[in-house]
Scaffold this motif. Structure first.
Motif, PDB file in Angstrom:
ATOM      1  N   TYR A 241       0.799  -1.226   0.000  1.00  0.00           N
ATOM      2  CA  TYR A 241       0.000   0.000   0.000  1.00  0.00           C
ATOM      3  C   TYR A 241       0.834   1.279   0.000  1.00  0.00           C
ATOM      4  O   TYR A 241       0.286   2.370  -0.138  1.00  0.00           O
ATOM      5  N   LEU A 242       2.162   1.133   0.122  1.00  0.00           N
ATOM      6  CA  LEU A 242       3.046   2.290  -0.014  1.00  0.00           C
ATOM      7  C   LEU A 242       3.939   2.173  -1.253  1.00  0.00           C
ATOM      8  O   LEU A 242       4.917   2.905  -1.393  1.00  0.00           O
ATOM      9  N   ALA A 243       3.599   1.275  -2.160  1.00  0.00           N
ATOM     10  CA  ALA A 243       4.392   1.069  -3.377  1.00  0.00           C
ATOM     11  C   ALA A 243       4.229   2.253  -4.329  1.00  0.00           C
ATOM     12  O   ALA A 243       3.374   3.126  -4.135  1.00  0.00           O
ATOM     13  N   GLN A 244       5.045   2.277  -5.382  1.00  0.00           N
ATOM     14  CA  GLN A 244       5.040   3.403  -6.318  1.00  0.00           C
ATOM     15  C   GLN A 244       3.696   3.602  -7.009  1.00  0.00           C
ATOM     16  O   GLN A 244       3.346   4.719  -7.388  1.00  0.00           O
ATOM     17  N   ASP A 245       2.959   2.516  -7.205  1.00  0.00           N
ATOM     18  CA  ASP A 245       1.696   2.612  -7.929  1.00  0.00           C
ATOM     19  C   ASP A 245       0.498   2.749  -6.999  1.00  0.00           C
ATOM     20  O   ASP A 245      -0.649   2.759  -7.466  1.00  0.00           O
ATOM     21  N   ALA A 246       0.720   2.854  -5.685  1.00  0.00           N
ATOM     22  CA  ALA A 246      -0.377   2.858  -4.720  1.00  0.00           C
ATOM     23  C   ALA A 246      -0.768   4.272  -4.313  1.00  0.00           C
ATOM     24  O   ALA A 246       0.006   5.216  -4.432  1.00  0.00           O
ATOM     25  N   SER A 247      -1.991   4.418  -3.798  1.00  0.00           N
ATOM     26  CA  SER A 247      -2.486   5.739  -3.403  1.00  0.00           C
ATOM     27  C   SER A 247      -3.578   5.619  -2.361  1.00  0.00           C
ATOM     28  O   SER A 247      -4.038   4.518  -2.021  1.00  0.00           O
ATOM     29  N   ALA A 248      -4.028   6.769  -1.879  1.00  0.00           N
ATOM     30  CA  ALA A 248      -5.129   6.807  -0.921  1.00  0.00           C
ATOM     31  C   ALA A 248      -6.407   6.243  -1.526  1.00  0.00           C
ATOM     32  O   ALA A 248      -7.213   5.627  -0.828  1.00  0.00           O
ATOM     33  N   PHE A 249      -6.608   6.459  -2.824  1.00  0.00           N
ATOM     34  CA  PHE A 249      -7.798   5.907  -3.489  1.00  0.00           C
ATOM     35  C   PHE A 249      -7.835   4.389  -3.321  1.00  0.00           C
ATOM     36  O   PHE A 249      -8.883   3.807  -3.012  1.00  0.00           O
ATOM     37  N   HIS A 250      -6.707   3.745  -3.555  1.00  0.00           N
ATOM     38  CA  HIS A 250      -6.650   2.278  -3.510  1.00  0.00           C
ATOM     39  C   HIS A 250      -6.823   1.761  -2.085  1.00  0.00           C
ATOM     40  O   HIS A 250      -7.596   0.832  -1.842  1.00  0.00           O
ATOM     41  N   LEU A 251      -6.100   2.359  -1.160  1.00  0.00           N
ATOM     42  CA  LEU A 251      -6.159   1.872   0.213  1.00  0.00           C
ATOM     43  C   LEU A 251      -7.534   2.110   0.821  1.00  0.00           C
ATOM     44  O   LEU A 251      -8.075   1.242   1.521  1.00  0.00           O
ATOM     45  N   GLN A 252      -8.131   3.261   0.544  1.00  0.00           N
ATOM     46  CA  GLN A 252      -9.466   3.527   1.075  1.00  0.00           C
ATOM     47  C   GLN A 252     -10.485   2.563   0.486  1.00  0.00           C
ATOM     48  O   GLN A 252     -11.400   2.112   1.191  1.00  0.00           O
ATOM     49  N   ALA A 253     -10.356   2.228  -0.797  1.00  0.00           N
ATOM     50  CA  ALA A 253     -11.259   1.257  -1.422  1.00  0.00           C
ATOM     51  C   ALA A 253     -11.166  -0.091  -0.708  1.00  0.00           C
ATOM     52  O   ALA A 253     -12.185  -0.740  -0.420  1.00  0.00           O
TER      53      ALA A 253
ATOM     54  N   LEU B  53      -2.489  10.757   2.167  1.00  0.00           N
ATOM     55  CA  LEU B  53      -3.593  11.705   2.087  1.00  0.00           C
ATOM     56  C   LEU B  53      -3.233  12.874   1.173  1.00  0.00           C
ATOM     57  O   LEU B  53      -2.114  13.382   1.198  1.00  0.00           O
ATOM     58  N   ASP B  54      -4.200  13.290   0.377  1.00  0.00           N
ATOM     59  CA  ASP B  54      -4.005  14.367  -0.590  1.00  0.00           C
ATOM     60  C   ASP B  54      -5.187  15.329  -0.463  1.00  0.00           C
ATOM     61  O   ASP B  54      -6.346  14.920  -0.597  1.00  0.00           O
ATOM     62  N   GLU B  55      -4.897  16.582  -0.222  1.00  0.00           N
ATOM     63  CA  GLU B  55      -5.963  17.567  -0.002  1.00  0.00           C
ATOM     64  C   GLU B  55      -6.811  17.788  -1.241  1.00  0.00           C
ATOM     65  O   GLU B  55      -7.911  18.331  -1.157  1.00  0.00           O
ATOM     66  N   ARG B  56      -6.329  17.360  -2.400  1.00  0.00           N
ATOM     67  CA  ARG B  56      -7.111  17.529  -3.633  1.00  0.00           C
ATOM     68  C   ARG B  56      -8.239  16.510  -3.748  1.00  0.00           C
ATOM     69  O   ARG B  56      -9.154  16.685  -4.548  1.00  0.00           O
ATOM     70  N   ILE B  57      -8.183  15.446  -2.982  1.00  0.00           N
ATOM     71  CA  ILE B  57      -9.223  14.412  -3.051  1.00  0.00           C
ATOM     72  C   ILE B  57     -10.513  14.933  -2.440  1.00  0.00           C
ATOM     73  O   ILE B  57     -10.533  15.426  -1.305  1.00  0.00           O
TER      74      ILE B  57
ATOM     75  N   GLN C 255      -7.662  13.731  -9.954  1.00  0.00           N
ATOM     76  CA  GLN C 255      -7.062  14.006  -8.650  1.00  0.00           C
ATOM     77  C   GLN C 255      -8.119  14.113  -7.554  1.00  0.00           C
ATOM     78  O   GLN C 255      -7.868  13.756  -6.403  1.00  0.00           O
ATOM     79  N   ALA C 256      -9.306  14.583  -7.912  1.00  0.00           N
ATOM     80  CA  ALA C 256     -10.370  14.789  -6.915  1.00  0.00           C
ATOM     81  C   ALA C 256     -11.255  13.575  -6.721  1.00  0.00           C
ATOM     82  O   ALA C 256     -11.674  13.280  -5.592  1.00  0.00           O
ATOM     83  N   THR C 257     -11.564  12.857  -7.808  1.00  0.00           N
ATOM     84  CA  THR C 257     -12.579  11.803  -7.745  1.00  0.00           C
ATOM     85  C   THR C 257     -12.061  10.397  -7.972  1.00  0.00           C
ATOM     86  O   THR C 257     -12.739   9.424  -7.622  1.00  0.00           O
ATOM     87  N   GLY C 258     -10.895  10.240  -8.612  1.00  0.00           N
ATOM     88  CA  GLY C 258     -10.391   8.910  -8.944  1.00  0.00           C
ATOM     89  C   GLY C 258     -11.100   8.276 -10.117  1.00  0.00           C
ATOM     90  O   GLY C 258     -10.898   7.094 -10.405  1.00  0.00           O
ATOM     91  N   PHE C 259     -11.928   9.049 -10.819  1.00  0.00           N
ATOM     92  CA  PHE C 259     -12.680   8.487 -11.944  1.00  0.00           C
ATOM     93  C   PHE C 259     -12.614   9.395 -13.157  1.00  0.00           C
ATOM     94  O   PHE C 259     -12.624  10.627 -13.042  1.00  0.00           O
ATOM     95  N   LEU C 260     -12.566   8.767 -14.324  1.00  0.00           N
ATOM     96  CA  LEU C 260     -12.656   9.444 -15.614  1.00  0.00           C
ATOM     97  C   LEU C 260     -13.046   8.390 -16.632  1.00  0.00           C
ATOM     98  O   LEU C 260     -12.630   7.232 -16.526  1.00  0.00           O
ATOM     99  N   ASN C 261     -13.862   8.765 -17.605  1.00  0.00           N
ATOM    100  CA  ASN C 261     -14.270   7.779 -18.600  1.00  0.00           C
ATOM    101  C   ASN C 261     -13.102   7.418 -19.510  1.00  0.00           C
ATOM    102  O   ASN C 261     -12.117   8.135 -19.622  1.00  0.00           O
ATOM    103  N   PHE C 262     -13.223   6.278 -20.171  1.00  0.00           N
ATOM    104  CA  PHE C 262     -12.093   5.734 -20.923  1.00  0.00           C
ATOM    105  C   PHE C 262     -11.600   6.664 -22.022  1.00  0.00           C
ATOM    106  O   PHE C 262     -10.391   6.834 -22.206  1.00  0.00           O
ATOM    107  N   ARG C 263     -12.493   7.254 -22.781  1.00  0.00           N
ATOM    108  CA  ARG C 263     -12.047   8.104 -23.889  1.00  0.00           C
ATOM    109  C   ARG C 263     -11.144   9.222 -23.379  1.00  0.00           C
ATOM    110  O   ARG C 263     -10.120   9.543 -23.992  1.00  0.00           O
TER     111      ARG C 263
END
Length: 514
Positions: free
Chosen positions: A40-52, A185-189, A344-352
């Motif tokens: 959970y502290l790896a280069q590809d990890a984030s608060a989004f992942h750990l909170q999920a 933690l990121d204040e932009r989330i 940065q705020a939501t962790g979501f964006l559509n594929f296109r």
């Protein structure tokens, strides 16, 4: 005999083969989840992942307690965590699902396998998707996928789990994110805007999609505005295993059968046809998911080098400021900046839009695809390593077997956000301006908004020339053929009612993320 159900990316009771197999063996089963700092502290990890994971874990704990069972939570890296637990709980077997993960979990699993062998502990891994371990040829995938996902019924959640006494262990507390990893933690989330990941939410999301939202899935998922509602929103649930693919396909088939019955009866035929086409599009995208994850499963080195070695010589910029501007949404290209700030705020964006920001970073900004992988992974709540690493190389056009495709941020703005609603929501400094002014920003800079940091058109031409040169070379052609043989898709077998997806043709571009 005590067996562990090692929870990885399968936070669910419904259709859980690892749990079901452990119970089938007639053993006392102890569910356990390891909070691994190395992961959970790896280069590809984030608060989004750990909170999920923490949210999914809390929901799973609630469901287990409802049937009289407990779940152990152990904070430790592996295999040390297993060794510590074995001193307190004498288990002889471990059951888990197969995982196609990044390098950190791949190496972790190798270490766990070695520990199990040394300790005479049986570790059995079960598949939970159409991704196949040690696949010799992709020609065999379709048959195996059909057997796993379509020809067998989903497993019902257990009503009771036999367990030994666990109260003396005192390993039941789930730590909050801010205590476990405050550095993430990121204040932009904007946490109210972040999708909640849990088994119960997954079931409700699937219900609302099949019965309501999927009517406008076709066409709706291309828009960054509409995709928040008309997309399935199942991607984080699939990524973290709060619902199984087999359950989704089973429910999808039921819904398609209902629509087929409506068409046969002549009731609301136009509406039923429209709904049917949208759900068939969704089915096709589900089928494609495992195609891309299979690439990482068959080529674990993808995280670190190009699938097609001919493109390792491709030159990119050394300007690190461009990467910072891109990830923070300050490139001076309105739709790119809006997309990155939304992520940065939501962790979501559509594929296109995901494809566009990644493609633009490589072609328009000349940022190396390897420098993009981890920053982008960290802002996806639905981060799935197999899809992620495959798409990074695909959008960078370095696989060599797909058509070179370059997204124009201006064209996507005009097509997908013509009123600039999405842009103005995420780039507040552009709210005073009209859509026409925003669209002309590259040639007519707007006070208060950063000017474009590069000449994108010129950069795109340069990168396309570099890629085309490699693609046309003998080395590029030979390498591409090898990639095609090993990793290219195969035509799907004859349609069945269980698999109503369109024909899958090698090289097609589809919207995996919805």
């Amino acid at each position: 005999m005590v067996a562990l159900w090692w929870i990885k990316r399968d936070f669910r009771l419904d259709d859980n083969a690892a749990l079901h197999t452990a119970m089938q063996q007639g053993r006392e089963v102890v569910p356990v989840f390891f909070l691994e700092p190395a992961v959970y502290l790896a280069q590809d990890a984030s608060a989004f992942h750990l909170q999920a994971q923490l949210t999914a874990l809390a929901d799973l704990q609630f469901s287990l307690r409802a049937i009289g069972a407990e779940l152990l939570i152990v904070k430790a890296d592996l295999p040390e965590g297993f060794a510590q637990l074995k001193q307190q709980l004498d288990f002889s077997c471990i059951y888990s699902h197969e995982e196609t993960g990044a390098g950190v979990t791949y190496q972790r699993d190798i270490a766990v396998a070695a520990w199990c062998k040394s300790e005479n502990v049986l570790w059995q891994e079960l598949p939970q998707s159409g991704v196949i371990r040690r696949l010799a040829s992709r020609d065999k995938r379709n048959k195996i996928i059909a057997e796993r996902l379509f020809d067998s019924e989903p497993l019902d959640a257990p009503s009771r789990i036999s367990q030994p006494n666990l109260q003396y262990l005192d390993l039941f507390n789930i730590p909050p994110l801010h205590e476990l990893a405050p550095q993430l933690l990121d204040e932009r989330i904007s946490w109210p805007s972040v999708q909640v990941v849990s088994e119960r939410r997954a079931q409700r999301t699937l219900d609302s999609f099949l019965r309501e939202r999927s009517l406008n899935y076709r066409g709706g998922i291309s828009s960054p505005n509409k995709a928040f509602f008309f997309g399935s929103r199942l991607s984080p649930h699939i990524a973290w295993g709060t619902i199984s693919l087999r359950r989704i396909f089973s429910r999808l088939h039921q819904r398609l059968s209902e629509l087929e019955a409506q068409l046969d009866a002549g009731n609301e035929s136009r509406l039923a046809q429209r709904w049917q086409k949208s759900l068939e599009s969704f089915s096709s995208r589900l089928f494609w998911r495992d195609h891309f994850v299979q690439r990482l499963e068959s080529a674990s080195y993808m995280e670190f080098r190009a699938l097609n070695p001919a493109y390792e010589v491709l030159q990119y910029t050394q300007d690190t400021n461009r990467l910072s501007a891109w990830i923070n949404g300050k490139t001076g290209f309105p739709l790119i900046d809006a997309c990155m700030r939304c992520l940065q705020a939501t962790g979501f964006l559509n594929f296109r839009m995901r494809a566009m920001v990644l493609n633009f970073a490589c072609f328009g900004l000349h940022i190396h695809w390897r420098d993009l992988q981890y920053p982008l992974a960290r802002v996806f709540t639905d981060y799935e390593p197999g899809i992620h690493f495959s798409q990074v190389q695909m959008q960078a056009a370095i696989v060599g077997i797909n058509t070179i495709r370059v997204y124009s941020p201006l064209k996507q703005l005009i097509d997908q956000d013509p009123e600039c609603q999405f842009i103005k929501r995420w780039v507040p400094e552009l709210r005073p301006y009209t859509a026409e002014q925003i669209a002309c920003h590259e040639t007519m800079p707007l006070p208060g908004y950063v000017p474009a940091i590069v000449d994108a058109e010129q950069n795109i031409r340069i990168m396309k020339d570099r890629i085309s040169h490699i693609r046309k070379s003998d080395e590029g052609r030979e390498a591409a053929q090898r990639v095609l043989v090993k990793h290219g898709s195969r035509l799907k077998p004859k349609k069945t009612k269980a698999i109503p997806a369109a024909e899958l043709v090698c090289g097609s571009q589809v919207d995996m993320f919805d």
